[in-house]
Design an enzyme around this catalytic site. Structure first.
Site, PDB file in Angstrom:
ATOM      1  N   THR A 151       0.601  -6.131   2.161  1.00  8.52           N
ATOM      2  CA  THR A 151       0.579  -6.739   3.496  1.00  8.52           C
ATOM      3  C   THR A 151      -0.567  -7.741   3.642  1.00  8.52           C
ATOM      4  O   THR A 151      -1.698  -7.415   3.310  1.00  8.52           O
ATOM      5  CB  THR A 151       0.374  -5.616   4.534  1.00  8.52           C
ATOM      6  OG1 THR A 151       1.529  -4.805   4.525  1.00  8.52           O
ATOM      7  CG2 THR A 151       0.134  -6.170   5.924  1.00  8.52           C
ATOM      8  N   ASP A 182       1.722  -0.817  12.058  1.00 13.76           N
ATOM      9  CA  ASP A 182       0.597  -1.389  12.796  1.00 13.76           C
ATOM     10  C   ASP A 182       0.610  -2.913  12.824  1.00 13.76           C
ATOM     11  O   ASP A 182      -0.016  -3.517  13.688  1.00 13.76           O
ATOM     12  CB  ASP A 182      -0.728  -0.943  12.156  1.00 13.76           C
ATOM     13  CG  ASP A 182      -0.837  -1.415  10.713  1.00 13.76           C
ATOM     14  OD1 ASP A 182       0.155  -1.285   9.962  1.00 13.76           O
ATOM     15  OD2 ASP A 182      -1.892  -1.939  10.344  1.00 13.76           O
ATOM     16  N   THR A 202      -4.799  -3.244   6.625  1.00 13.76           N
ATOM     17  CA  THR A 202      -3.669  -3.025   5.729  1.00 13.76           C
ATOM     18  C   THR A 202      -3.657  -1.543   5.341  1.00 13.76           C
ATOM     19  O   THR A 202      -4.648  -0.848   5.522  1.00 13.76           O
ATOM     20  CB  THR A 202      -3.768  -3.919   4.488  1.00 13.76           C
ATOM     21  OG1 THR A 202      -2.647  -3.666   3.631  1.00 13.76           O
ATOM     22  CG2 THR A 202      -5.041  -3.662   3.709  1.00 13.76           C
ATOM     23  N   GLY A 203      -2.529  -1.103   4.835  1.00 11.46           N
ATOM     24  CA  GLY A 203      -2.428   0.295   4.421  1.00 11.46           C
ATOM     25  C   GLY A 203      -1.491   1.079   5.314  1.00 11.46           C
ATOM     26  O   GLY A 203      -0.599   0.491   5.940  1.00 11.46           O
TER      27      GLY A 203
HETATM   28  C1  SD4 Z   1       2.559  -0.873   7.599  1.00 11.47           C
HETATM   29  N1  SD4 Z   1       0.300  -1.635   7.333  1.00 11.47           N
HETATM   30  O1  SD4 Z   1       3.700  -1.230   7.865  1.00 11.47           O
HETATM   31  C2  SD4 Z   1       1.656  -1.872   6.922  1.00 11.47           C
HETATM   32  C3  SD4 Z   1       1.910  -1.775   5.468  1.00 11.47           C
HETATM   33  C4  SD4 Z   1       0.790  -2.139   4.581  1.00 11.47           C
HETATM   34  O2  SD4 Z   1      -0.196  -2.009   2.612  1.00 11.47           O
HETATM   35  O3  SD4 Z   1      -0.220  -2.689   4.963  1.00 11.47           O
HETATM   36  N2  SD4 Z   1       0.871  -1.800   3.348  1.00 11.47           N
HETATM   37  O4  SD4 Z   1       2.140   0.260   7.820  1.00 11.47           O
END
Ligand code: SD4
Length: 289
Positions: A151, A182, A202-203
């Site tokens: 992301t 998020d 991110t995450g």
């Molecule tokens: C989510 N934060 O949809 C995003 C995905 C992401 O590393 O950042 N992945 O939860």
């Protein structure tokens, strides 16, 4: 004194920050920079976590989340959007051309089409194959770190020193149909305040949403913490309260002086910065060693 223009992005995103920096050099505006930066992974079919080529949900739909925020406190976002290659630009159009902040799903698509965006199939052969492979076991297991990059969250200071932020994603791979993370949440994945600075995330979106991470970081900076300290405190909020051991969240923050910081739960988070025409990828410090 106004700091030099600067753009930073989550993960290894050199082409994104360079495109964004170039744009800031042209128009002067941080907002144009973060939008141009997000365009790069959105259009890249090999980037399986953003836009075109993003991994689908468990029913095979590529559904996109994105948001953008400027130095005046204006914000726009789209969630659960299908078939549009550049959701970040739809988010910007929501901000600039509607009285609303967020449009979702079919309504967001309808709005995008009314603005001249083209309807496209975003599921590539590669992503479809990965999905069919996943379906054999059909276990929902968010990965801690996806190698290469993930992301995209971006923060920039424009020529006038003004801040802007953006985020774009296809969300967690093989999520439930309808799941929104998020990334389109103002204050979750992105927050900017021109008196203070900005933050992005991110995450695992569920952790970021439950702690309103980017808003929290900006408020910590307002209280006098450095971008680095603010990111660390926001990660501690997650660590204190949730079962974090198997999951990753990475935060990135920048203040109005162009000072930046990053922190993550797990090792392996990195970020990219372009400033003075030079680009660098930096490993983030992390809570777990
Ligand atoms: C989510 N934060 O949809 C995003 C995905 C992401 O590393 O950042 N992945 O939860």
């Amino acid at each position: 004194t106004i700091p030099e223009p600067i753009i930073i992005a989550t993960w290894k995103n050199e082409k994104g920050t360079q495109a964004g920096y170039q744009k800031i050099m042209e128009t002067g505006k941080a907002l144009d920079g973060v939008e141009a930066g997000a365009w790069v992974p959105e259009a890249d079919p090999n980037e399986t976590t953003v836009g075109y080529g993003g991994y689908p949900d468990r029913d095979g739909h590529v559904t996109l989340d994105a948001c953008i925020m400027d130095h005046l406190g204006n914000a726009g976002s789209v969630t659960f959007l299908e078939h549009i290659m550049h959701p970040i630009s739809v988010a910007r159009a929501v901000m600039e051309k509607t009285p609303h902040v967020m449009l979702s799903g079919a309504g967001a698509l309808e709005f995008a089409l009314s603005q001249g965006f083209k309807k496209q199939d975003l599921l590539t052969e590669k992503s479809k194959k990965a999905w069919l492979e996943w379906k054999k076991q059909a276990k929902y297991e968010p990965k801690v770190n996806i190698e290469r990059h993930d992301t995209i969250g971006l923060l920039a200071l424009g020529k006038a020193g003004e801040i802007a932020g953006a985020c774009s994603t296809s969300g967690m791979a093989f999520k439930m149909h309808g799941r929104v993370g998020d990334s389109p949440i103002i204050g979750g994945a992105v927050f900017c305040d021109d008196e203070v600075g900005g933050a992005c995330a991110t995450g695992l979106g569920e952790f970021v949403m439950k702690t309103l991470g980017s808003f929290l970081i900006v408020e910590f900076m307002r209280q006098g913490k450095s971008p680095q300290q603010a990111c660390e405190e926001a990660i501690m909020r997650i660590v204190k309260r949730y079962k974090y051991q198997e999951f990753q969240v990475g935060y990135l923050a920048m203040n109005k002086k162009g000072e930046y910081g990053a922190y993550s739960i797990q090792k392996g988070f990195n970020f990219t910065i372009t400033k003075n025409g030079k680009t660098e990828v930096i490993e983030s410090a992390s809570y777990m060693s």
